[in-house]
Write a protein that holds these residues in place. Structure first.
Motif, short mmCIF file in Angstrom:
data_model
loop_
_atom_site.label_atom_id
_atom_site.label_comp_id
_atom_site.label_asym_id
_atom_site.label_seq_id
_atom_site.Cartn_x
_atom_site.Cartn_y
_atom_site.Cartn_z
N GLN A 93 -5.61 -1.92 1.55
CA GLN A 93 -7.33 -0.73 1.02
C GLN A 93 -7.56 0.73 1.71
OE1 GLN A 93 -9.96 -1.74 -1.47
NE2 GLN A 93 -10.04 0.45 -1.02
N GLY A 109 0.86 -1.15 -0.15
CA GLY A 109 0.13 0.91 -0.20
C GLY A 109 0.78 1.69 -0.14
N THR A 142 -8.01 -8.03 -0.25
CA THR A 142 -7.80 -7.02 0.64
C THR A 142 -8.47 -6.61 1.99
OG1 THR A 142 -9.84 -5.68 -0.66
CG2 THR A 142 -7.68 -4.97 -0.92
N PRO A 167 -6.74 -5.87 4.69
CA PRO A 167 -7.38 -4.72 4.84
C PRO A 167 -6.59 -3.28 5.03
CG PRO A 167 -7.46 -5.13 6.72
CD PRO A 167 -6.89 -6.53 6.22
N ASP A 221 -6.83 3.55 0.08
CA ASP A 221 -8.33 5.01 0.41
C ASP A 221 -7.85 6.06 0.98
OD1 ASP A 221 -10.14 2.69 0.19
OD2 ASP A 221 -10.24 2.62 2.54
#
Length: 394
Positions: A315, A226, A308, A312, A319
């Motif tokens: 994600q 990420g 995801t 998480p 976001d």
């Protein structure tokens, strides 16, 4: 051949050690001006003995005092400095033309930003610099004429797969999508329940790469990927929808660029950080890295979509990128706090994502136009994340 003069920020970490390994193979090309570390006195002493820098910087005063004593006892004429200001001092010194930015976490941001403003060639391994201060940092690079070369294996792969001289214009270059590959980490095949109960020892046992403990946990949670998505947005002027993630457990394809004509250009190699380090050190030439050549005979390469739901954190990073403003700085700060608490054994693995989500809800939404604003968001997010974890695990 003019030798490049290097400062290595984060010399005692994995990237720093690998950088010095590559440098030692090319003494005619490189000279070490300064090495920096935090607390690993013995490793820094050995590096000073091997590379004879003019300066060694330890961020912790006690470590600096211990290093001075070790160097004096051995008769080594290396000046020891200490503290955050000294990191910036050796990054912007007039004698230095190249800075390896390899300090883990937001602690490396001020010195790296100073090097950008000073117009240095920056070999960027500190992904938090772009995660926390993307626009601010890229503006500094553009204003000073600094040269930015990515060290993360994924971004280095994309840099190699893009046309030479790529200026961030996807349409003119015919680029459609940047594909970041992820190994999936040690928990790729585990159930959500098993992941939630994972121990620090399991999280740092990466199947393919040798990395520090913090980045190993980030790899296990996919937060590392990420953060790399956010970094890619700034490095390559990509819109979020132009960046995709693909899980590739073998870590042979390090990333890919998809072009509008249907071509996909991939960079492949043995999973060894010395390859991207050597590519950046020697750029635009290629120099030997000491890495075993890739053997593809008998190998099977597989690819799968990231999950995801079980992971998480990936994600949450997407976001934060979509939210803009200070959200990425909040994400990074909360993650650093949570990973540290997890490695201490104070929280569960599942608590990492929960505390990041809480911090984003509580702190994100502010401006990110100045370093002071970003550092304020960083400090507030750390406090919020720490309070949340203390209450949740009291």
């Amino acid at each position: 051949m003019r030798r490049r003069v290097l400062t290595v920020l984060g010399a005692t970490g994995t990237i720093g050690v690998n950088t010095l390994d590559v440098v030692s193979r090319h003494p005619e090309r490189f000279e070490i001006f300064a090495l920096t570390g935090a607390t690993q006195v013995e490793r820094m002493f050995e590096q000073c003995r091997a590379h004879r820098p003019r300066f060694a910087v330890m961020s912790e005063p006690a470590a600096a005092a211990a290093l001075r004593a070790r160097l004096a006892a051995d008769g080594l004429a290396v000046e020891v400095l200490e503290g955050a200001a000294a990191l910036t001092e050796v990054a912007i010194a007039a004698e230095v033309d190249t800075v390896m930015a390899a300090i883990v976490g937001a602690a490396g941001l001020p010195a790296t930003l100073a090097a950008a403003r000073a117009g240095k060639r920056i070999l960027l391994a500190n992904k938090e610099t772009l995660v926390v201060s993307g626009q601010l940092f890229m503006d500094a690079v553009a204003a000073s004429g600094a040269e930015l070369l990515p060290i993360d294996s994924e971004h280095n792969a994309i840099f190699q797969a893009l046309p030479r001289g790529f200026d961030g214009d996807f349409q003119r270059a015919g680029v459609n999508t940047l594909w970041l590959t992820a190994s999936g980490g040690p928990f790729r095949t585990l159930s959500a329940e098993a992941i939630a109960a994972a121990t620090p020892e399991q999280a740092v046992a990466h199947p393919n790469w040798v990395m520090g403990r913090k980045i190993s946990v980030d790899s296990a949670s996919l937060m590392n990927k990420g953060l790399e998505v956010i970094e890619a947005r700034w490095l390559f002027n990509a819109r979020p929808e132009q960046i995709k993630v693909l899980v590739h457990p073998q870590s042979i394809v390090h990333s890919m660029v998809e072009y509008v004509d249907g071509s996909v250009v991939a960079q492949m190699g043995t999973p060894d950080m010395r390859t991207p380090i050597a590519y950046a050190l020697g750029f635009p030439e290629r120099i030997a890295a000491g890495v075993p050549m890739l053997e593809l005979m008998g190998r099977q390469l597989t690819f799968e979509a990231p999950d995801t739901v079980r992971f998480p954190c990936l994600q949450l990073a997407f976001d934060a990128l979509a939210a803009g403003g200070n959200a990425a700085a909040v994400l990074n700060a909360a993650n650093e706090v949570a990973v540290a608490r997890f490695l201490e054994g104070a929280i569960s693995f599942g608590g990492i994502a929960a505390s990041i989500a809480h911090a984003l809800d509580a702190v994100a939404g502010g401006r990110a136009d100045t370093l002071d604003e970003l550092l304020d968001a960083d400090h507030r997010a750390r406090r919020v994340a720490d309070d949340y974890l203390r209450c949740s695990y009291a």
